[in-house]
Design a protein around this motif. Structure first.
Motif, PDB file in Angstrom:
ATOM      1  N   PHE A 190       0.859  -1.173   0.000  1.00  0.00           N
ATOM      2  CA  PHE A 190       0.000   0.000   0.000  1.00  0.00           C
ATOM      3  C   PHE A 190       0.902   1.232   0.000  1.00  0.00           C
ATOM      4  O   PHE A 190       1.679   1.437   0.941  1.00  0.00           O
ATOM      5  CB  PHE A 190      -0.907  -0.003   1.234  1.00  0.00           C
ATOM      6  CG  PHE A 190      -2.021  -0.990   1.155  1.00  0.00           C
ATOM      7  CD1 PHE A 190      -3.308  -0.584   0.816  1.00  0.00           C
ATOM      8  CD2 PHE A 190      -1.807  -2.336   1.412  1.00  0.00           C
ATOM      9  CE1 PHE A 190      -4.347  -1.493   0.737  1.00  0.00           C
ATOM     10  CE2 PHE A 190      -2.832  -3.257   1.342  1.00  0.00           C
ATOM     11  CZ  PHE A 190      -4.111  -2.838   0.992  1.00  0.00           C
ATOM     12  N   ARG A 191       0.803   2.042  -1.021  1.00  0.00           N
ATOM     13  CA  ARG A 191       1.716   3.174  -1.171  1.00  0.00           C
ATOM     14  C   ARG A 191       1.042   4.487  -0.772  1.00  0.00           C
ATOM     15  O   ARG A 191      -0.192   4.583  -0.728  1.00  0.00           O
ATOM     16  CB  ARG A 191       2.215   3.271  -2.615  1.00  0.00           C
ATOM     17  CG  ARG A 191       2.923   2.025  -3.085  1.00  0.00           C
ATOM     18  CD  ARG A 191       3.625   2.193  -4.417  1.00  0.00           C
ATOM     19  NE  ARG A 191       2.910   3.029  -5.363  1.00  0.00           N
ATOM     20  CZ  ARG A 191       3.017   2.907  -6.677  1.00  0.00           C
ATOM     21  NH1 ARG A 191       3.787   1.967  -7.186  1.00  0.00           N
ATOM     22  NH2 ARG A 191       2.361   3.724  -7.486  1.00  0.00           N
ATOM     23  N   VAL A 196      -2.104   0.569  -4.626  1.00  0.00           N
ATOM     24  CA  VAL A 196      -1.463  -0.670  -4.199  1.00  0.00           C
ATOM     25  C   VAL A 196      -0.620  -1.163  -5.363  1.00  0.00           C
ATOM     26  O   VAL A 196      -1.090  -1.223  -6.505  1.00  0.00           O
ATOM     27  CB  VAL A 196      -2.502  -1.738  -3.811  1.00  0.00           C
ATOM     28  CG1 VAL A 196      -1.846  -3.106  -3.676  1.00  0.00           C
ATOM     29  CG2 VAL A 196      -3.178  -1.365  -2.502  1.00  0.00           C
ATOM     30  N   GLU A 197       0.618  -1.507  -5.080  1.00  0.00           N
ATOM     31  CA  GLU A 197       1.508  -2.027  -6.114  1.00  0.00           C
ATOM     32  C   GLU A 197       1.628  -3.538  -5.972  1.00  0.00           C
ATOM     33  O   GLU A 197       1.883  -4.049  -4.881  1.00  0.00           O
ATOM     34  CB  GLU A 197       2.894  -1.395  -6.008  1.00  0.00           C
ATOM     35  CG  GLU A 197       3.881  -1.927  -7.056  1.00  0.00           C
ATOM     36  CD  GLU A 197       5.259  -1.317  -6.925  1.00  0.00           C
ATOM     37  OE1 GLU A 197       6.192  -1.843  -7.578  1.00  0.00           O
ATOM     38  OE2 GLU A 197       5.423  -0.336  -6.167  1.00  0.00           O
ATOM     39  N   ARG A 206       1.816  -4.107 -11.420  1.00  0.00           N
ATOM     40  CA  ARG A 206       0.464  -3.585 -11.604  1.00  0.00           C
ATOM     41  C   ARG A 206       0.146  -2.645 -10.449  1.00  0.00           C
ATOM     42  O   ARG A 206       0.487  -2.934  -9.300  1.00  0.00           O
ATOM     43  CB  ARG A 206      -0.554  -4.727 -11.636  1.00  0.00           C
ATOM     44  CG  ARG A 206      -2.004  -4.277 -11.827  1.00  0.00           C
ATOM     45  CD  ARG A 206      -2.936  -5.466 -11.723  1.00  0.00           C
ATOM     46  NE  ARG A 206      -4.335  -5.050 -11.695  1.00  0.00           N
ATOM     47  CZ  ARG A 206      -5.337  -5.820 -11.274  1.00  0.00           C
ATOM     48  NH1 ARG A 206      -5.083  -7.055 -10.850  1.00  0.00           N
ATOM     49  NH2 ARG A 206      -6.575  -5.379 -11.270  1.00  0.00           N
ATOM     50  N   GLU A 207      -0.464  -1.512 -10.757  1.00  0.00           N
ATOM     51  CA  GLU A 207      -0.865  -0.548  -9.744  1.00  0.00           C
ATOM     52  C   GLU A 207      -2.385  -0.450  -9.717  1.00  0.00           C
ATOM     53  O   GLU A 207      -3.018  -0.272 -10.762  1.00  0.00           O
ATOM     54  CB  GLU A 207      -0.248   0.820 -10.030  1.00  0.00           C
ATOM     55  CG  GLU A 207       1.268   0.820  -9.976  1.00  0.00           C
ATOM     56  CD  GLU A 207       1.862   2.175 -10.307  1.00  0.00           C
ATOM     57  OE1 GLU A 207       1.077   3.129 -10.505  1.00  0.00           O
ATOM     58  OE2 GLU A 207       3.101   2.280 -10.386  1.00  0.00           O
ATOM     59  N   ILE A 208      -2.954  -0.567  -8.517  1.00  0.00           N
ATOM     60  CA  ILE A 208      -4.406  -0.533  -8.347  1.00  0.00           C
ATOM     61  C   ILE A 208      -4.761   0.644  -7.438  1.00  0.00           C
ATOM     62  O   ILE A 208      -4.277   0.720  -6.308  1.00  0.00           O
ATOM     63  CB  ILE A 208      -4.929  -1.831  -7.713  1.00  0.00           C
ATOM     64  CG1 ILE A 208      -4.484  -3.051  -8.515  1.00  0.00           C
ATOM     65  CG2 ILE A 208      -6.454  -1.802  -7.588  1.00  0.00           C
ATOM     66  CD1 ILE A 208      -4.833  -4.381  -7.867  1.00  0.00           C
ATOM     67  N   PRO A 209      -5.585   1.585  -7.896  1.00  0.00           N
ATOM     68  CA  PRO A 209      -6.002   2.675  -7.015  1.00  0.00           C
ATOM     69  C   PRO A 209      -6.729   2.141  -5.784  1.00  0.00           C
ATOM     70  O   PRO A 209      -7.454   1.137  -5.866  1.00  0.00           O
ATOM     71  CB  PRO A 209      -6.945   3.508  -7.903  1.00  0.00           C
ATOM     72  CG  PRO A 209      -6.602   3.130  -9.298  1.00  0.00           C
ATOM     73  CD  PRO A 209      -6.167   1.708  -9.248  1.00  0.00           C
ATOM     74  N   VAL A 313     -11.668  10.478  -9.131  1.00  0.00           N
ATOM     75  CA  VAL A 313     -11.131  10.691  -7.789  1.00  0.00           C
ATOM     76  C   VAL A 313      -9.769  10.009  -7.639  1.00  0.00           C
ATOM     77  O   VAL A 313      -8.851  10.553  -7.011  1.00  0.00           O
ATOM     78  CB  VAL A 313     -12.126  10.185  -6.729  1.00  0.00           C
ATOM     79  CG1 VAL A 313     -11.539  10.343  -5.325  1.00  0.00           C
ATOM     80  CG2 VAL A 313     -13.442  10.950  -6.824  1.00  0.00           C
ATOM     81  N   SER A 314      -9.627   8.831  -8.248  1.00  0.00           N
ATOM     82  CA  SER A 314      -8.331   8.128  -8.179  1.00  0.00           C
ATOM     83  C   SER A 314      -7.229   8.939  -8.847  1.00  0.00           C
ATOM     84  O   SER A 314      -6.066   8.899  -8.416  1.00  0.00           O
ATOM     85  CB  SER A 314      -8.441   6.754  -8.845  1.00  0.00           C
ATOM     86  OG  SER A 314      -9.336   5.926  -8.141  1.00  0.00           O
TER      87      SER A 314
END
Length: 391
Positions: A190-191, A196-197, A206-209, A313-314
């Motif tokens: 969690f960045r 989230v990476e 992969r990066e997930i908002p 928003v992301s």
């Protein structure tokens, strides 16, 4: 451990005494105003990057490198930390490390429960007198509560922040919601940029908002009540806290006392330091979080944002939302609000013993104030536990 009754005196979730332990460990309790209300006692905070970054590290490898340096310089006899179960990279297993070259096996994040402090007796029986411990807040609280009677010459504490934990089995369920091939995920973080990476065995990333995470699909008890009511996200009883929340993509170090500064000094020119920044405003984000938690039937916050709004928003959050130290303050106020709301709903009789004064200070601006039977009773004095400041 040999005496199971120790849990009743050492557990953070029964009747924590942060002012007393902060005074014993750091020479004073946290200030009642300013950033120490959020982060606990400290001398300085910095952004930091190990150069070059360690291969396989969760961030750049600062925590592991401190452990290596302690062993390389013979400052400690052993480092008590976690490694991975040989059959499951995500399952934590406590380990005592006595050779600097073996610290590499402790790199990376684990998810699950493991009895780290059970090895204190193993370490003592093996003749180790100078011990370093790397742990999360609830482990370190128990360690500090028992420290004076454990018989070690010195204990050095490198703390990492923690928010929520769950069983390793639950974590595998979460990974299964993120990927069709969860067994190939080798890294999750969690960045502070609201993503989230994930990294995969074939080298993909992969990066997930945050807003796209499948939180609503998790069971209400995915996180236990203890994690949802944690009052020490930043590991205030450590000598140095190594985290990420205030780092804006770098690591974030909270140097709490003289011993913590000595740990940072061990890294010398291997670490690049800079001052943390504070950007954006947290109030709206915290208010929205509180409203979500209060609306929830129980367990996890509900996310009611329309799907078409989430990408907008992301995109905005990392650019206009709280960043740096303001992001860290945001998370601390959210955790404090969670503590009050969940305890009121599920264990109201425990509020007076489990909620320290600093948590009430964090939530007061949002209208969460204690009623008479929720106030923390003063902790009894602790004679014969005083040690010199910066121990």
């Amino acid at each position: 451990m040999e005496d199971p009754g120790l849990c009743g005196r050492a557990c953070q979730f029964i009747k924590p005494d942060y002012p007393g332990l902060e005074t014993r460990i750091h020479g004073r309790p946290r200030a009642e105003v300013g950033d120490e209300v959020f982060f606990g006692p400290f001398r300085r905070m910095v952004r930091a990057t190990l150069t070059p970054p360690a291969e396989g590290a969760q961030w750049t490898g600062i925590t592991t490198r401190i452990g290596e340096r302690l062993l390389e310089t013979d400052a400690v006899d052993a480092v008590l930390t976690m490694t991975a179960d040989p059959d499951d990279r995500w399952r934590p297993v406590p380990v005592l490390i006595t050779q600097a070259s073996d610290m590499a096996q402790a790199r990376g994040m684990r998810m699950g429960y493991a009895p780290l402090l059970a090895l204190l007796e193993t370490a003592r029986d093996a003749g180790h007198r100078r011990l370093a411990v790397i742990g999360i807040p609830c482990q370190i609280y128990a360690l500090r509560a028992l420290e004076a009677e454990l018989g070690f010459e010195a204990i050095t504490v490198i703390g990492t922040p923690c928010s929520d934990n769950t069983t390793t089995e639950n974590f595998h369920t979460f990974l299964g919601l993120l990927s069709d091939a969860p067994e190939t995920i080798t890294y999750l973080e969690f960045r502070a940029d609201y993503h989230v990476e994930l990294r995969f065995a074939d080298g993909r990333k992969r990066e997930i908002p945050f807003l796209a995470l499948p939180i609503s699909q998790l069971a209400p008890d995915f996180f236990p009540l203890t994690c949802r009511t944690c009052v020490d996200y930043t590991n205030a009883l450590s000598d140095i806290t190594v985290g990420y929340m205030g780092g804006e993509g770098e690591q974030w170090l909270i140097v709490r006392n003289e011993r913590g500064q000595a740990l940072l000094d061990l890294l010398g020119d291997e670490v690049r330091l800079s001052e943390p920044r504070s950007l954006g405003k947290r109030r709206a984000a915290v208010q929205g979080f509180i409203a979500n938690v209060e609306r929830a039937a129980g367990g996890l916050p509900l996310r009611r944002m329309p799907d078409w709004v989430r990408p907008i928003v992301s995109w905005l959050q990392p650019r206009t939302g709280p960043r740096g130290l303001e992001f860290a303050r945001t998370r601390l106020e959210m955790k404090a609000a969670e503590t009050v709301i969940h305890l009121r709903r599920e264990e109201p009789r425990r509020m007076k013993s489990m909620i320290p004064d600093h948590v009430w200070r964090l939530v007061a601006p949002y209208g969460l104030t204690p009623v008479e039977d929720e106030l923390n009773a003063p902790s009894p004095a602790r004679p014969a536990e005083r040690t010199p400041p910066d121990h």
